[in-house]
Design an enzyme around this catalytic site. Structure first.
Site, PDB file in Angstrom:
ATOM      1  N   SER A  22       0.541  -1.097  -0.178  1.00 50.26           N
ATOM      2  CA  SER A  22       0.695  -0.057   0.264  1.00 50.26           C
ATOM      3  C   SER A  22       0.927   1.207   0.051  1.00 50.26           C
ATOM      4  O   SER A  22       0.457   1.960  -0.303  1.00 50.26           O
ATOM      5  CB  SER A  22      -1.031   0.033   0.683  1.00 50.26           C
ATOM      6  OG  SER A  22      -2.229  -0.849   1.235  1.00 50.26           O
ATOM      7  N   ASP A 312      -8.027  -6.493   4.912  1.00 55.47           N
ATOM      8  CA  ASP A 312      -6.894  -7.267   3.947  1.00 55.47           C
ATOM      9  C   ASP A 312      -6.530  -8.319   5.436  1.00 55.47           C
ATOM     10  O   ASP A 312      -5.718  -9.536   4.955  1.00 55.47           O
ATOM     11  CB  ASP A 312      -5.891  -6.649   3.877  1.00 55.47           C
ATOM     12  CG  ASP A 312      -6.133  -5.685   2.324  1.00 55.47           C
ATOM     13  OD1 ASP A 312      -7.124  -6.338   2.138  1.00 55.47           O
ATOM     14  OD2 ASP A 312      -5.102  -5.031   1.882  1.00 55.47           O
ATOM     15  N   LYS A 413       0.865 -11.722  -6.875  1.00 51.12           N
ATOM     16  CA  LYS A 413       0.167 -10.217  -6.771  1.00 51.12           C
ATOM     17  C   LYS A 413       0.865  -8.903  -6.307  1.00 51.12           C
ATOM     18  O   LYS A 413       0.922  -8.055  -6.119  1.00 51.12           O
ATOM     19  CB  LYS A 413      -0.750 -10.716  -6.833  1.00 51.12           C
ATOM     20  CG  LYS A 413      -2.228  -9.189  -7.051  1.00 51.12           C
ATOM     21  CD  LYS A 413      -3.328  -9.775  -7.097  1.00 51.12           C
ATOM     22  CE  LYS A 413      -4.413  -8.272  -7.325  1.00 51.12           C
ATOM     23  NZ  LYS A 413      -4.207  -7.114  -6.661  1.00 51.12           N
TER      24      LYS A 413
END
Length: 433
Positions: A22, A312, A413
């Site tokens: 992030s 998350d 990812k």
């Protein structure tokens, strides 16, 4: 590595957690918007970070890998333009929701057409909040029945921008990157209570580091005042550790023998740092040290987990709840349905295959803990979602029999080295396909 067998083994050891994905996105974008050269160190490469680098390059930003000061990490030398300039007419966001939503407002301020494409679930992830804004701004856009590809063409005007608070905070952050560059002052009005406000705090913190002033009026996350005619200032910086990834290892320690997650910052604004408080509330044997957190094996108990500001870490906390005493209730988790997959449905389906007792609710989960452990002995699927894959890998420790995981490669990812780290602390896997 798509399909693997995981043999139940109690994990023990230390893992250097990846840097925050992030914050990595935010640091790289701010550096790209600055006129001059910035060095962003401690980058953990992943497909999502590569997507942000790719879009910056399409906006005429020079992004080059250079040696990192930290072992096993990457550093980027970024020569920004001071203002986005299109050098391509199409940008590929991969499967990264952050990349897409952060760049749409910047793309809508280029004064020429720019087409965003993506892959997987990203093609259909919701963008209506931006469409409503583009309509009011009279910025042209074209999409495929609300899905990607999306073409934007226009110039944003300073003024009032309204967003509902129950959509992804990424929409707010995307506007915060673009509005300071406009020729006049703007404001962002949040029309309902903002969920995941910690992510906006992270954006504001990063903007301030790069010289951008934004006022979060009263600290209430209801109105942001954004002066125009600002310029991002080049900086050298280091990305902090990722609490969302550390959470896999803290839960792994509780289910295993003892695992230390190192490279974390207890002063971080990341909402996922809540994993520490939640696990303490559940009775985990958790100790903190400077830059690390260690969790030893021990019994845990049920609690109520509010997902609003830490979505998350919900998949991995669902694993912990599945083997804790009592019934855990996860609330305010509806937005997990529009991530890389429907994470509420995925965790319910796959954990129940292993012998858990998870009941899916519209906005959360009810988990009747099985402190004796799970039976395992089943084939489970990652739903093409990195966080589901990693959560199921940790859950394997609590199983009596091996499990087979399809979609193991989805970890690339966000955490390409996950399986390497998993085996470094004693995890046993066999590659099947």
């Amino acid at each position: 590595m798509e399909k693997i067998k995981i043999i139940p083994t109690k994990l023990q050891g230390t893992v250097q957690v990846p840097s925050s994905k992030s914050m990595g996105h935010r640091e790289i974008i701010c550096a790209g918007l600055a006129a001059g050269t910035s060095i962003v160190d401690n980058i953990s490469m992943s497909k999502d970070i590569e997507a942000t680098m790719r879009v910056l390059r399409a906006m005429n930003v020079s992004v080059d890998e250079i040696p990192s000061m930290l072992e096993g990490r990457h550093a980027l030398q970024i020569m920004g333009t001071g203002h986005p300039i299109a050098s391509a007419d199409t940008v590929d966001c991969g499967e990264s929701g952050s990349t897409l939503r952060f760049f749409i407002p910047l793309g809508a301020n280029l004064g020429c057409p720019l087409t965003f494409i993506g892959h997987g679930k990203l093609v259909s992830r919701p963008l209506q909040a931006y469409y409503d804004i583009l309509d009011k701004q009279f910025v042209q856009y074209f999409n495929d029945n609300g899905k990607l590809p999306l073409t934007v063409n226009g110039l944003l005007l300073p003024g009032k921008y309204e967003l509902p608070g129950d959509v992804s905070s990424q929409f707010v952050s995307g506007l915060l990157f673009a509005l300071p560059l406009l020729k006049g002052d703007s404001e962002i009005i949040i029309t309902s209570p903002l969920e995941s406000s910690s992510y906006v705090d992270m954006t504001l913190n990063c903007l301030a580091k790069y010289g951008i002033k934004v006022e979060n009026e009263g600290g209430a996350h209801r109105r942001y005042l954004v002066p125009g005619k600002q310029r991002f200032k080049a900086q050298d910086s280091k990305v902090e550790g990722d609490w969302s990834q550390a959470a896999f290892w803290t839960v792994a320690g509780s289910l295993g023998e003892s695992v230390t997650a190192s490279g974390v910052d207890f002063t971080s604004l990341q909402g996922d740092k809540a994993v520490v408080e939640i696990m303490q509330r559940m009775g985990a044997a958790l100790t903190q040290d400077a830059g690390s957190v260690t969790v030893q094996h021990g019994a845990t108990k049920a609690t109520v987990i509010d997902a609003a500001n830490c979505p998350d870490i919900i998949p991995i906390l669902t694993v912990l709840a599945a083997v804790s005493e009592g019934t855990t209730h996860i609330i305010n988790a509806g937005r997990l349905r529009i991530k890389e997959c429907d994470r509420l449905a995925a965790m319910t389906s796959e954990l129940n295959k292993l012998g858990a007792k998870v009941i899916e609710e519209p906005e959360g989960l009810l988990i009747e803990g099985q402190p004796q452990g799970l039976k395992g002995g089943a084939e489970v699927d990652a739903w093409n979602d990195h966080r589901i894959a990693m959560s199921l890998a940790v859950a394997a420790q609590a199983c009596a029999e091996p499990i087979v995981l399809t979609g193991a490669g989805s970890v690339s990812k966000s955490y390409p080295d996950f399986w390497k780290d998993y085996t470094s602390v004693g995890g046993k896997i066999e590659v099947m396909a």
